[in-house]
Each structure stands twice: as C-alpha cells, then as structure tokens.
Write a protein that holds these residues in place. Sequence first.
Motif, PDB file in Angstrom:
ATOM      1  N   GLN A 133       0.831  -1.208   0.000  1.00 53.00           N
ATOM      2  CA  GLN A 133       0.000   0.000   0.000  1.00 53.00           C
ATOM      3  C   GLN A 133       0.864   1.255   0.000  1.00 53.00           C
ATOM      4  O   GLN A 133       1.742   1.401   0.843  1.00 53.00           O
ATOM      5  CB  GLN A 133      -0.901   0.027   1.227  1.00 53.00           C
ATOM      6  N   PRO A 134       0.627   2.189  -0.925  1.00 54.07           N
ATOM      7  CA  PRO A 134       1.318   3.475  -0.903  1.00 54.07           C
ATOM      8  C   PRO A 134       0.446   4.549  -0.251  1.00 54.07           C
ATOM      9  O   PRO A 134      -0.782   4.439  -0.212  1.00 54.07           O
ATOM     10  CB  PRO A 134       1.513   3.781  -2.381  1.00 54.07           C
ATOM     11  N   GLN A 135       1.092   5.572   0.264  1.00 51.49           N
ATOM     12  CA  GLN A 135       0.366   6.735   0.764  1.00 51.49           C
ATOM     13  C   GLN A 135       1.270   7.947   0.663  1.00 51.49           C
ATOM     14  O   GLN A 135       2.478   7.863   0.896  1.00 51.49           O
ATOM     15  CB  GLN A 135      -0.097   6.546   2.212  1.00 51.49           C
ATOM     16  N   ALA A 136       0.676   9.076   0.333  1.00 52.69           N
ATOM     17  CA  ALA A 136       1.433  10.318   0.178  1.00 52.69           C
ATOM     18  C   ALA A 136       1.427  11.105   1.479  1.00 52.69           C
ATOM     19  O   ALA A 136       0.422  11.179   2.183  1.00 52.69           O
ATOM     20  CB  ALA A 136       0.842  11.169  -0.940  1.00 52.69           C
ATOM     21  N   VAL A 137       2.577  11.683   1.794  1.00 53.61           N
ATOM     22  CA  VAL A 137       2.699  12.655   2.872  1.00 53.61           C
ATOM     23  C   VAL A 137       2.695  14.032   2.222  1.00 53.61           C
ATOM     24  O   VAL A 137       3.517  14.327   1.352  1.00 53.61           O
ATOM     25  CB  VAL A 137       4.000  12.447   3.674  1.00 53.61           C
ATOM     26  N   ARG A 138       1.753  14.863   2.608  1.00 56.47           N
ATOM     27  CA  ARG A 138       1.607  16.196   2.016  1.00 56.47           C
ATOM     28  C   ARG A 138       2.483  17.192   2.778  1.00 56.47           C
ATOM     29  O   ARG A 138       2.465  17.238   4.010  1.00 56.47           O
ATOM     30  CB  ARG A 138       0.140  16.627   2.047  1.00 56.47           C
ATOM     31  N   ILE A 139       3.221  17.997   2.025  1.00 53.36           N
ATOM     32  CA  ILE A 139       4.145  18.975   2.601  1.00 53.36           C
ATOM     33  C   ILE A 139       3.753  20.358   2.115  1.00 53.36           C
ATOM     34  O   ILE A 139       3.495  20.558   0.928  1.00 53.36           O
ATOM     35  CB  ILE A 139       5.597  18.668   2.195  1.00 53.36           C
ATOM     36  N   SER A 140       3.716  21.305   3.028  1.00 55.86           N
ATOM     37  CA  SER A 140       3.427  22.699   2.686  1.00 55.86           C
ATOM     38  C   SER A 140       4.519  23.574   3.287  1.00 55.86           C
ATOM     39  O   SER A 140       4.861  23.434   4.468  1.00 55.86           O
ATOM     40  CB  SER A 140       2.060  23.109   3.238  1.00 55.86           C
ATOM     41  N   ILE A 141       5.087  24.460   2.458  1.00 52.47           N
ATOM     42  CA  ILE A 141       6.120  25.377   2.929  1.00 52.47           C
ATOM     43  C   ILE A 141       5.654  26.801   2.650  1.00 52.47           C
ATOM     44  O   ILE A 141       5.435  27.174   1.499  1.00 52.47           O
ATOM     45  CB  ILE A 141       7.471  25.109   2.234  1.00 52.47           C
ATOM     46  N   ARG A 142       5.501  27.563   3.716  1.00 53.62           N
ATOM     47  CA  ARG A 142       4.986  28.925   3.620  1.00 53.62           C
ATOM     48  C   ARG A 142       5.986  29.890   4.243  1.00 53.62           C
ATOM     49  O   ARG A 142       6.023  30.078   5.458  1.00 53.62           O
ATOM     50  CB  ARG A 142       3.631  29.040   4.331  1.00 53.62           C
ATOM     51  N   PRO A 143       6.846  30.525   3.429  1.00 52.34           N
ATOM     52  CA  PRO A 143       7.818  31.470   3.988  1.00 52.34           C
ATOM     53  C   PRO A 143       7.125  32.728   4.505  1.00 52.34           C
ATOM     54  O   PRO A 143       6.180  33.224   3.874  1.00 52.34           O
ATOM     55  CB  PRO A 143       8.724  31.782   2.798  1.00 52.34           C
ATOM     56  N   PRO A 144       7.566  33.263   5.633  1.00 52.65           N
ATOM     57  CA  PRO A 144       6.965  34.492   6.149  1.00 52.65           C
ATOM     58  C   PRO A 144       7.374  35.698   5.304  1.00 52.65           C
ATOM     59  O   PRO A 144       8.386  35.670   4.602  1.00 52.65           O
ATOM     60  CB  PRO A 144       7.538  34.584   7.568  1.00 52.65           C
ATOM     61  N   GLU A 145       6.593  36.741   5.388  1.00 50.87           N
ATOM     62  CA  GLU A 145       6.908  37.965   4.655  1.00 50.87           C
ATOM     63  C   GLU A 145       8.236  38.526   5.143  1.00 50.87           C
ATOM     64  O   GLU A 145       8.515  38.574   6.340  1.00 50.87           O
ATOM     65  CB  GLU A 145       5.792  38.992   4.866  1.00 50.87           C
ATOM     66  N   GLY A 146       9.067  38.929   4.203  1.00 55.49           N
ATOM     67  CA  GLY A 146      10.358  39.504   4.557  1.00 55.49           C
ATOM     68  C   GLY A 146      11.454  38.489   4.812  1.00 55.49           C
ATOM     69  O   GLY A 146      12.550  38.866   5.249  1.00 55.49           O
ATOM     70  N   LEU A 147      11.192  37.208   4.533  1.00 54.00           N
ATOM     71  CA  LEU A 147      12.221  36.192   4.743  1.00 54.00           C
ATOM     72  C   LEU A 147      13.433  36.495   3.865  1.00 54.00           C
ATOM     73  O   LEU A 147      13.293  36.676   2.656  1.00 54.00           O
ATOM     74  CB  LEU A 147      11.663  34.808   4.401  1.00 54.00           C
ATOM     75  N   PRO A 148      14.638  36.532   4.441  1.00 56.56           N
ATOM     76  CA  PRO A 148      15.828  36.799   3.618  1.00 56.56           C
ATOM     77  C   PRO A 148      16.043  35.696   2.571  1.00 56.56           C
ATOM     78  O   PRO A 148      15.699  34.532   2.787  1.00 56.56           O
ATOM     79  CB  PRO A 148      16.973  36.800   4.642  1.00 56.56           C
ATOM     80  N   ASP A 149      16.598  36.075   1.429  1.00 60.08           N
ATOM     81  CA  ASP A 149      16.918  35.083   0.405  1.00 60.08           C
ATOM     82  C   ASP A 149      17.896  34.054   0.965  1.00 60.08           C
ATOM     83  O   ASP A 149      18.758  34.375   1.788  1.00 60.08           O
ATOM     84  CB  ASP A 149      17.544  35.766  -0.817  1.00 60.08           C
TER      85      ASP A 149
END
Length: 278
Positions: free
Chosen positions: A108-124
């Motif tokens: 059985q396969p299953q996906a792990v969902r990943i979300s990345i949300r950088p905050p405003e003003g995050l340095p490069d």
Amino acid sequence: MLRLLERRGPLLFLAALFNALSFNPVHAQGDLLVAPTRVVVNGGGNAEVVLSNIGEAPATYRISLELRRMDETGEFRDIAEAEASEHERLALEMVRYAPRRITLMPGQPQAVRISIRPPEGLPDGEYRVHMSFRAVPSLEAADSPANQASTAQGVSIKLTPIYGITIPIFLRKGILEAGAEIAGASLVKLGGRDFLQITMTRTGKRSVYGELTGRTARGEKLFVLRGVAVYPELAQRQVQVPIAAEQLAKLKGPLQFEYRELPEHGGALIAQATVNLP
C-alpha cells in the motif's frame, strides 16, 4: 488523477506514481520505500513524498522533522532545537506536513503532504529541514522469542531494531548561485581498507548536488557516485571512495574527475579536474 488511480487499486496506483517519479530517486530501508529522496521547493508551495510498505505485514511509521548538519566527511549530526541557528529555526517553522503517523498494509502506498509557507520579509537563501520516517515496532515483534535475551536471573531484554529513512526538504528563496571545485585527491587507509579520498569545495548561497565520476588517464571508468552533496554549512568536504585491490594498480598517473548534475536533472557539468596522486 490520483483519486482515479486509488480507486483502481493500490498496486496500480503505486506503479503509475513511481513511473511519474521516474526522474526522482527512490530509497528503501527495511520494508519502507520512499520517493523522492529529496524535495526542493522554490519560493514556497506544496509537495508530496510517497511511502510504500514493500514488506509482507502491516507496518506503522512515525513522521517527524529534524535538524541535521553535514560534517566534512559527508556524515550528518543531529541538532537539538536549543542549538539551532536562526536560519534553522526559520526552516522548522515554515514546514507543515500531514499525516504524522501512517499505518500501511503490504503493497500500500500513501502520500505525505508537505506545505512550505515562507513568512513575509524572509531573507533570500536556502532553508533545510530533514523529514524522518521511522518504523514503530509492533507488539508482536517486540514479544517474539527472537527479540528476547534472558539473563541468569530470568530477566528478559527485548531487542527490537527500528528502521528509518531521512530525506532533506529544501526551500530556496531568491536567485541563489552555487559552484563547486574538485580540489585534490589522495589514497588513504581507513579501518584497514583502501579509499580514494577526494576533496571538494563549494561556493555560493546554496547546496550543490550531483554525480561524481572518476576515470583513469585512458578514460576507463573507476567509479560513479550518485547523490553527492555539499551543503551550505560546509565550504569543503571529503568524499571517500572504497578501492578494491585490483583497482589500486590502475591509480597511476593522472586521474580525471567530473562532478555533474544527475542525468535526470540535465547532467550539466558542475566541476572537473585532473589530479595526479601524490
């Protein structure tokens, strides 16, 4: 698309999904198979990692985030949150994922969902955490006679191996340049074995990752190492390649080294050098 495949059965879903991921590496440990083995998100967004139980019994896996740093030999050291830099703490705060615990039936396969949300003003920069998938021992495995050792006093000790896989998750923000050089090579002995030790250097604001190839002066291939990385915490690392006795005779004269992106990522040349062993 994934919903339709799920309705037609997990094995068909797995085959189709891994075909779609054919340009990404797949890693297996114990009865767990994970694809891809690294996740790169540019600027923020979503991604998925697929787990599959390739064993013959149900298995449960615990999923967590870790901070790890590479040392100059390419090994990783776990970093406690209390020791984390501001850069590392920001990486932990930006990454969200679900689920955090999965029980998979065989095949059985299953996906792990990943979300990345950088905050405003995050340095490069390049931000990295490591996602860990660790098996949770079943009660049956812990209680099996093979996993118990008795002392003379009749006290039993349960020995249950815990398998796991850890993969890096990257957020890259901004235009990040990086380069590498092959600075030298030498023969070394470690634990009684012969190794070709190659010194690599890195410049820029992100990691480099690719395939390292070594050839003799006549072009005969000595080795190919896939997935060689130098992370931003390092300006230099050593890559150690085990050398068999029959290969030692070939290590005469100039050796040619190439470091390229993986073929499935385009195969662009990152660095090359010709080195005479001392």
